[in-house]
Each structure stands twice: as structure tokens, then as C-alpha cells.
Design an enzyme around this catalytic site. Structure first.
Site, PDB file in Angstrom:
ATOM      1  N   ARG A  71      23.156  11.489   9.054  1.00  0.00           N
ATOM      2  CA  ARG A  71      22.613  10.140   8.826  1.00  0.00           C
ATOM      3  C   ARG A  71      22.860   9.694   7.379  1.00  0.00           C
ATOM      4  NH1 ARG A  71      17.645   9.191   7.379  1.00  0.00           N
ATOM      5  NH2 ARG A  71      16.680  10.855   8.577  1.00  0.00           N
ATOM      6  N   TYR A 127      27.601 -17.261  13.318  1.00  0.00           N
ATOM      7  CA  TYR A 127      27.459 -16.527  14.583  1.00  0.00           C
ATOM      8  C   TYR A 127      26.022 -16.649  15.091  1.00  0.00           C
ATOM      9  CZ  TYR A 127      27.316 -12.386  17.614  1.00  0.00           C
ATOM     10  OH  TYR A 127      27.160 -11.530  18.667  1.00  0.00           O
ATOM     11  N   ASP A 168      31.161 -13.696   6.318  1.00  0.00           N
ATOM     12  CA  ASP A 168      31.427 -13.001   7.580  1.00  0.00           C
ATOM     13  C   ASP A 168      32.903 -13.233   7.899  1.00  0.00           C
ATOM     14  OD1 ASP A 168      31.762 -12.224  10.231  1.00  0.00           O
ATOM     15  OD2 ASP A 168      29.739 -12.822  10.828  1.00  0.00           O
ATOM     16  N   LYS A 173      35.277  -6.120  16.767  1.00  0.00           N
ATOM     17  CA  LYS A 173      36.260  -7.118  17.163  1.00  0.00           C
ATOM     18  C   LYS A 173      37.659  -6.665  16.742  1.00  0.00           C
ATOM     19  CE  LYS A 173      32.440  -9.107  18.367  1.00  0.00           C
ATOM     20  NZ  LYS A 173      31.747 -10.101  17.549  1.00  0.00           N
TER      21      LYS A 173
HETATM   22  C1  LIG Z   1      30.446 -10.316  17.174  1.00  0.00           C
HETATM   23  C2  LIG Z   1      30.117 -10.919  15.870  1.00  0.00           C
HETATM   24  C3  LIG Z   1      29.025 -10.468  15.102  1.00  0.00           C
HETATM   25  C4  LIG Z   1      28.059  -9.408  15.594  1.00  0.00           C
HETATM   26  O1  LIG Z   1      28.650  -8.168  15.759  1.00  0.00           O
HETATM   27  P1  LIG Z   1      28.173  -7.049  16.825  1.00  0.00           P
HETATM   28  O2  LIG Z   1      29.126  -5.942  16.539  1.00  0.00           O
HETATM   29  O3  LIG Z   1      28.293  -7.662  18.188  1.00  0.00           O
HETATM   30  O4  LIG Z   1      26.764  -6.715  16.508  1.00  0.00           O
HETATM   31  C5  LIG Z   1      28.813 -11.059  13.867  1.00  0.00           C
HETATM   32  N1  LIG Z   1      29.607 -12.052  13.412  1.00  0.00           N
HETATM   33  C6  LIG Z   1      30.647 -12.520  14.131  1.00  0.00           C
HETATM   34  C7  LIG Z   1      31.485 -13.622  13.575  1.00  0.00           C
HETATM   35  C8  LIG Z   1      30.944 -11.974  15.381  1.00  0.00           C
HETATM   36  O5  LIG Z   1      31.975 -12.463  16.091  1.00  0.00           O
END
Ligand SMILES: *Cc1c(COP(=O)(O)O)cnc(C)c1O
Length: 371
Positions: A47, A99, A171, A195
Site C-alpha cells: 500500500r 467530467y 484533466d 482510457k
Molecule cells: C473516465 C474519466 C474520468 C474518471 O475516471 P475513472 O477511471 O472512470 O474513475 C475522469 N475524467 C475524464 C475526462 C474521464 O473521461
């Protein structure tokens, strides 16, 4: 080193014990102490730190040009750590098109914990100037946005936010490699590595990258191991493997998306196409300045509303009806129905995550589905 070379080599060393070229996966949760009770090899308990997580953090940090990174079990877990590093009474400015999970976190969890938040259109710089307050500690930028691919001028917003004494988070989930937020004023970069980094729709992850060391980043790192929302060694391994091909995949995603956008724009059943690579897109000029290519995400609106949109999504044979993005397979999604009541998405809007198939096949698939 250029970014393709970094992507292949950052966070990667031949295993000194065996000569293995692909990194081993260290599933061990605990590590041996020496007779004096210290940990000369640097690891104690998974951890706190783990060789696979360390490699992932060093790799992504090097790719983004940061000073360090903290990896989490999801993008949302990484986002949580950033807000948790603030204090009650602090004010957050967030892009209105952030998001939806990020704005939900702020509204449903952190307002109760005493954070204050305003959601503004960061495409409007006057609105940003008016919204900063003495208590503003952090601004959350996101570009291109979901699902309309709206563009925020990162350096212009960062300048206003820095003048107010606050830090900027970008982001960068939708445009890794293509957009370099640290060169445009961001202090922190967030990725949902679920992603494009993972890139194959088979692993969940998130990471916060810091441009430089700070008390704020130290708090994020302690939230990572005290809070415990850490990724598994296998997840770290998969995400770092994904990074090896990321620059080339982003190029191919972008090239395919540009072709699909050009096809849709001239289709008689399509009312509107949202893709920053199109000159008709309102953010095209800024996007061309701050992105090297325009990415693999786009959305479009069919002329006849909800039923027509649902029927297109029902008829595609290559595009898979699913949420999320960034994988090798192309996905299609009717945003209004996944967002449910209160959605601001147009009923005729479909979002596409353009994968790595041949663009001609994708175009043919959309063409038959629109017929
Ligand atoms: C999918 C996404 C998130 C969140 O990520 P998770 O891995 O699903 O928790 C945050 N910001 C953007 C732009 C995303 O596409």
C-alpha cells in the site's frame, strides 16, 4: 528524448536479477527487513509502495515532464485525492463541462465537507476573472470537454488563476501526448488511465502528476497510502504496457477521427459534428495552438432527434454500444439516455470513441447505420 522514445523506455529497466526485458509483476504485499529492522531495498508494504506502481509513476511522470506522480485505483480515486488535499472553506473553480463524475464528487461529497465550488464556463475568460475569490485555491480545467468537445484556452485560464494565487489542475484524459498541460501553465495533471493509457478497455486506473514538488503534492501522496485507494501491481503493469504504444495510438486515433468527422460533416442526415479538428468548430483555433492533433473523440447530432439517434446506435455493426473511451475498438453512445433525466445533452447526439480499425470500415458502418 522525443515522446515516442520516452513512452517506450520511461519507467522501464531490464530486470537486474534475471535479465527479463518485460518487467516482472511483484504481487508481494510485504517486503523483507534486514536484521537491523530497516528496509534497504526501499519497499516495505505494497500500500505504501510497490515496484510496479513506482515504475508506472516514474513512467507517466517522465512522459508528462513532471517531478512526480501518485497512481490510484481509478481516475475518480485520483480526483478524490486532489480535493481531499484541500481544506474546509477552500474555494474550487471547476469548468462547467468537467467530467460529470468530477462535478458530482464536488457537489455530493465535498460541499458537505466544507469545500466551496463554482462551476463556470472556462471558455469565457471574463467569467473566470469574475469567479476567482480570495479563498480560491484550485481551478479544475478540462479540454476537450465531454460530449461537445469544447475547448478551454489552458494558458489564458492558468494565467488568471495563478494571478489569484491558486493552482491549476488539468484533466488531460482525452488528449494524452497531444496536449502538454505543464507547458501551458497547469500545476497538476490528472489522467483516468482507464482510457487512452490502458488503451484496451481492460484496466481501471488514475494518476495525479505534479509539475514540481510542493506541500500540496505531499498531501496527495500521503492520501494515496494512508487512504489506500491504490492500484494493484497487475493494473500498474497493464497501464505501463499501454503507455509504450500511446503516442502511436493517439496519432492513429486522431487520424481516424478526422476522417470520420469529415465524412459525417457532409452527410445529409447529420445536423452537426463536434470535433475540434474541423475548421467549423468554435474552438478550432485554440485547439490547433495547444494540441498537436485533435484526438479520437467526437460527437454528432442527427437531424431527426432521439429515435433517429437510437436507431443509428442500434444498427452499427463495428461500433459497439458502450460508454467509456480510449480503447482499440470504436464505441458509440447516446449520451442523453446514459445521463438520464436532467441531461443537457441533445437528444439527437451520439458520442463516438474512434478506435484503431480502418477508417474506411468505420465510415461504411456509420453510412449503413444512417441509411
Ligand atoms: C473516465 C474519466 C474520468 C474518471 O475516471 P475513472 O477511471 O472512470 O474513475 C475522469 N475524467 C475524464 C475526462 C474521464 O473521461
Amino acid at each position: 528524448m522525443k515522446i515516442e522514445t520516452l513512452a517506450v523506455h520511461a519507467g522501464h529497466a531490464v530486470d537486474p536479477a534475471t535479465g527479463a526485458v518485460a518487467a516482472p509483476i511483484y504481487l508481494s504485499t510485504t517486503f523483507e527487513r534486514d536484521v537491523e529492522g530497516t528496509y534497504p531495498r526501499g519497499f516495505m508494504y505494497t500500500r505504501n509502495d510497490n515496484p510496479n506502481r513506482q515504475a508506472l509513476e516514474q513512467g507517466i511522470s517522465a512522459l508528462e515532464g513532471g517531478a512526480g506522480a501518485a497512481a490510484f485505483a481509478s481516475g475518480t480515486g485520483a480526483t478524490m485525492s486532489i480535493f481531499q488535499a484541500l481544506a474546509p472553506g477552500d474555494h474550487v473553480l471547476a469548468h462547467v463541462d468537467a467530467y460529470y463524475g468530477t462535478s458530482r464528487l464536488l457537489r455530493e461529497i465535498f460541499l458537505r465537507w466544507g469545500l466551496q465550488a463554482d462551476f463556470i464556463d472556462m471558455g469565457n475568460l471574463d467569467a473566470v476573472k469574475k469567479a476567482v475569490r480570495p479563498k480560491t485555491k484550485l481551478a479544475w480545467m478540462e479540454t476537450p470537454s465531454n460530449p461537445l468537445l469544447k475547448i478551454v484556452d489552458l494558458s489564458a485560464v492558468a494565467e488568471i488563476v495563478h494571478d489569484a494565487g491558486a493552482v491549476c489542475v488539468c484533466d488531460n484524459t482525452w488528449a494524452p501526448v497531444l496536449q502538454r498541460p505543464f507547458d501551458l501553465g497547469a500545476n497538476f495533471i490528472l489522467h483516468s488511465t482507464t482510457k487512452y493509457f490502458g488503451g484496451h478497455c481492460d484496466v481501471l486506473g488514475g494518476i495525479v502528476v505534479a509539475k514540481e514538488g510542493s506541500d500540496f503534492f505531499q498531501r496527495i501522496c500521503s492520501i494515496q497510502y494512508e487512504g489506500g485507494a491504490v492500484p494493484s501491481p497487475f493494473d500498474c503493469w497493464l497501464i505501463l504496457r499501454g503507455m509504450r504504444t500511446l503516442p502511436w495510438r493517439m496519432r492513429a486515433h486522431s487520424e481516424n477521427a478526422m476522417k470520420v468527422a469529415n465524412f459525417l460533416v457532409q452527410h445529409r442526415k447529420v445536423a452537426r459534428v463536434h470535433y475540434p479538428g474541423l475548421q467549423s468548430h468554435p474552438g478550432h483555433e485554440i485547439a490547433a495552438r495547444q494540441m498537436s492533433l485533435f484526438g479520437g473523440m467526437l460527437s454528432f447530432e442527427v437531424k431527426d432527434g432521439r429515435d433517429a439517434a437510437m436507431s443509428v446506435a442500434a444498427k452499427t455493426k463495428i461500433f459497439i454500444r458502450a460508454t467509456s473511451l480510449g480503447g482499440v475498438e470504436s464505441l458509440i453512445e447516446h449520451r442523453a439516455s446514459i445521463e438520464g433525466p436532467g441531461t443537457t445533452s441533445a437528444e439527437g447526439l451520439l458520442r463516438l470513441s474512434i478506435g484503431l480499425e480502418n477508417a474506411d470500415d468505420l465510415i461504411e458502418d456509420l453510412d449503413q447505420a444512417l441509411r
